[in-house]
Design an enzyme around this catalytic site. Structure first.
Site, mmCIF file in Angstrom:
data_model
loop_
_atom_site.group_PDB
_atom_site.id
_atom_site.type_symbol
_atom_site.label_atom_id
_atom_site.label_comp_id
_atom_site.label_asym_id
_atom_site.label_seq_id
_atom_site.Cartn_x
_atom_site.Cartn_y
_atom_site.Cartn_z
ATOM 1 N N SER A 142 0.540 -1.072 0.124
ATOM 2 C CA SER A 142 0.576 0.210 0.193
ATOM 3 C C SER A 142 1.094 1.383 -0.356
ATOM 4 O O SER A 142 0.263 2.363 -0.396
ATOM 5 C CB SER A 142 -0.828 0.293 0.778
ATOM 6 O OG SER A 142 -0.864 -0.231 1.835
ATOM 7 N N HIS B 174 -6.417 -4.055 -0.687
ATOM 8 C CA HIS B 174 -5.735 -3.481 -1.509
ATOM 9 C C HIS B 174 -6.734 -3.326 -2.749
ATOM 10 O O HIS B 174 -6.158 -2.827 -4.092
ATOM 11 C CB HIS B 174 -4.547 -2.766 -1.167
ATOM 12 C CG HIS B 174 -4.655 -1.518 -0.010
ATOM 13 N ND1 HIS B 174 -5.296 -0.118 -0.145
ATOM 14 C CD2 HIS B 174 -3.605 -1.621 1.445
ATOM 15 C CE1 HIS B 174 -4.684 0.893 0.880
ATOM 16 N NE2 HIS B 174 -4.613 -0.381 1.353
ATOM 17 N N LYS C 114 -12.612 -1.030 2.992
ATOM 18 C CA LYS C 114 -11.792 -0.309 1.528
ATOM 19 C C LYS C 114 -12.976 -0.309 0.245
ATOM 20 O O LYS C 114 -14.169 0.591 0.086
ATOM 21 C CB LYS C 114 -10.784 -0.891 1.047
ATOM 22 C CG LYS C 114 -9.469 -0.989 1.731
ATOM 23 C CD LYS C 114 -8.107 -0.951 1.682
ATOM 24 C CE LYS C 114 -7.367 -1.251 2.984
ATOM 25 N NZ LYS C 114 -6.999 -0.139 3.767
HETATM 26 C C1 LIG Z 1 -2.943 -4.666 3.505
HETATM 27 C C2 LIG Z 1 -4.103 -4.782 4.496
HETATM 28 N N1 LIG Z 1 -4.253 -5.924 5.726
HETATM 29 C C3 LIG Z 1 -5.292 -5.394 6.275
HETATM 30 C C4 LIG Z 1 -5.501 -4.033 6.924
HETATM 31 C C5 LIG Z 1 -6.436 -3.656 8.074
HETATM 32 O O1 LIG Z 1 -7.551 -3.783 7.474
HETATM 33 P P1 LIG Z 1 -8.882 -3.559 8.204
HETATM 34 O O2 LIG Z 1 -9.228 -1.836 8.049
HETATM 35 O O3 LIG Z 1 -10.539 -3.855 8.098
HETATM 36 O O4 LIG Z 1 -8.404 -4.027 10.032
HETATM 37 C C6 LIG Z 1 -5.290 -3.525 5.192
HETATM 38 C C7 LIG Z 1 -5.956 -1.780 6.294
HETATM 39 O O5 LIG Z 1 -4.675 -0.694 6.476
HETATM 40 C C8 LIG Z 1 -4.429 -3.122 4.943
HETATM 41 O O6 LIG Z 1 -4.292 -2.526 4.186
#
Ligand SMILES: Cc1ncc(COP(=O)(O)O)c(C=O)c1O
Length: 400
Positions: free
Chosen positions: A185, A213, A244
């Site tokens: 990200s 993402h 997201k």
């Molecule tokens: C790659 C990745 N995994 C997990 C998460 C966590 O997601 P959640 O907001 O559903 O806890 C994010 C959020 O930023 C993320 O970018």
């Protein structure tokens, strides 16, 4: 009185964060999440280029309406974990819908992808097993691995020679698991899943992809990075978020082999010991997948690709150094930490909401502003952002 030693430690920590520019100030939004938002100390609206609202579904009328109807029909909250009395028919419907969408055998919901990743390894692997993790994996994967007794090895996220070497060196472990973000990200870069799949097959390793993402918008049908690389049936487990592209509320899941999902329902601690997702969130997420799998979803993905290409090409033509790629996360590389923070602040004054990232979130001397494009940005809005970048970039001598 609050503990004086702890107070001192915290005060010093906060001062250090303020001095090195990593202290976080939250801006307070007074409108729904969208391409244009209002914040509480600014009269003029801002153009939003820093949310994960990739398909623009966060404020979609049909999702809002599905969510409201579910609140009327199923109530506000579940007041229970899933296995006691917290599973409604819509929880099962959402799990089935996700499995159908990803072409997997089964899916288990969590309250976030953070929880899903936190509950992945703890009771799945033990001593004698090994987890080989991509270097830029999300914090929740890192924490999930910490909770396991398996050996942990990190490979450089984009270096297949390194992954191959780690797999060879791990040959004596009982179970080998490779885990990677589908999209990194901070880089806007896709993990080379075709190559990772080949290596996992060669070395009989399980492959887990966190596609947070990518779900909903990468790949022709939005099924994510495995679809983009045509390796969908080669992924053992997906984890992802409902927070997201899938409406942007909250929630997460793990999807894949039925036997592993069944095991998680019986052993995964964030699932067993945390409340059920509320019905209105579940119904909103169901509707978001309906939209994503409809003509409207196709059109939104086309808009997103067109907007992303438009922004990437124009920024390059104007002389900005950006990380190459196809993803709507577009890091504008600036190098200097102070410049990136200051430029983001100047862009905000021009009505463009973006965030500067610096060490330790990204490597030293690789400070950047991360722009996130949405399907609902208009070309006019994107041009306004580019013009502001050009004006401010010139002020800082970033471009001529
Ligand atoms: C790659 C990745 N995994 C997990 C998460 C966590 O997601 P959640 O907001 O559903 O806890 C994010 C959020 O930023 C993320 O970018």
């Amino acid at each position: 009185m609050f503990h004086p030693i702890l107070k001192n430690i915290l005060d010093e920590g906060i001062i250090e964060k303020k001095n090195n520019g990593t202290y976080k100030v939250e801006r307070i939004i007074t409108s729904p999440q969208s391409s244009q938002i209002n914040i509480n100390n600014k009269k003029e609206p801002l153009l939003n280029f820093c949310s994960n609202n990739y398909l623009g579904l966060s404020n979609h009328p049909e999702i809002i309406s599905a969510s409201k109807l579910a609140m009327d029909k199923y109530g506000f909250g579940m007041s229970s974990v899933r296995f006691i009395c917290g599973t409604q028919n819509i929880h099962k419907e959402l799990e089935n819908k996700i499995s159908q969408f990803l072409q997997t055998e089964d899916t288990i919901l969590f309250n976030s992808c953070f929880d899903a990743n936190g509950g992945l390894f703890q009771n799945l692997l033990s001593e004698g097993d090994v987890i080989i993790s991509a270097s830029l994996n999300h914090a929740s994967i890192i924490d999930g691995i910490r909770l396991s007794r398996a050996k942990k090895i990190v490979y450089r996220y984009d270096d297949m020679n390194d992954l191959s070497k780690q797999l060879i060196e791990s040959k004596n472990y009982r179970i080998k698991v490779v885990i990677t973000d589908g999209v990194f990200s901070m880089e806007g870069e896709l993990a080379p899943l075709d190559k990772i799949v080949s290596l996992c097959e060669k070395h009989q390793a399980l492959l887990i992809v966190d596609d947070s993402h990518a779900t909903g918008f990468i790949g022709e049908n939005g099924q994510g990075t495995p679809e983009y690389f045509s390796v969908q049936n080669k992924i053992d487990l997906y984890t992802s978020t409902l927070g997201k592209a899938l409406g942007g509320a909250i929630g997460g899941y793990i999807s894949g082999h039925r036997s592993i999902i069944d095991w998680f329902r019986n052993t995964s601690r964030p699932y067993l010991f945390s409340n059920s997702l509320s019905p209105s969130l579940v119904a909103g997420a169901i509707k978001s997948i309906d939209i994503i799998t409809s003509q409207e979803g196709n059109q939104l993905r086309k808009n997103l690709i067109s907007n992303t290409n438009y922004f990437r090409n124009k920024m390059k033509k104007n002389g900005f150094q950006i990380k190459e790629g196809i993803h709507p996360i577009v890091p504008i590389m600036l190098g200097d930490e102070k410049i990136s923070i200051q430029m983001a602040s100047d862009l905000l004054s021009e009505g463009i909401y973006v965030i500067g990232f610096s060490y330790p979130v990204v490597p030293k001397n690789e400070a950047r502003i991360r722009v996130q494009i949405s399907a609902i940005h208009t070309k006019y809005q994107i041009d306004l952002a580019i013009n502001a970048f050009v004006k401010i970039g010139k002020n800082y001598g970033i471009i001529k």
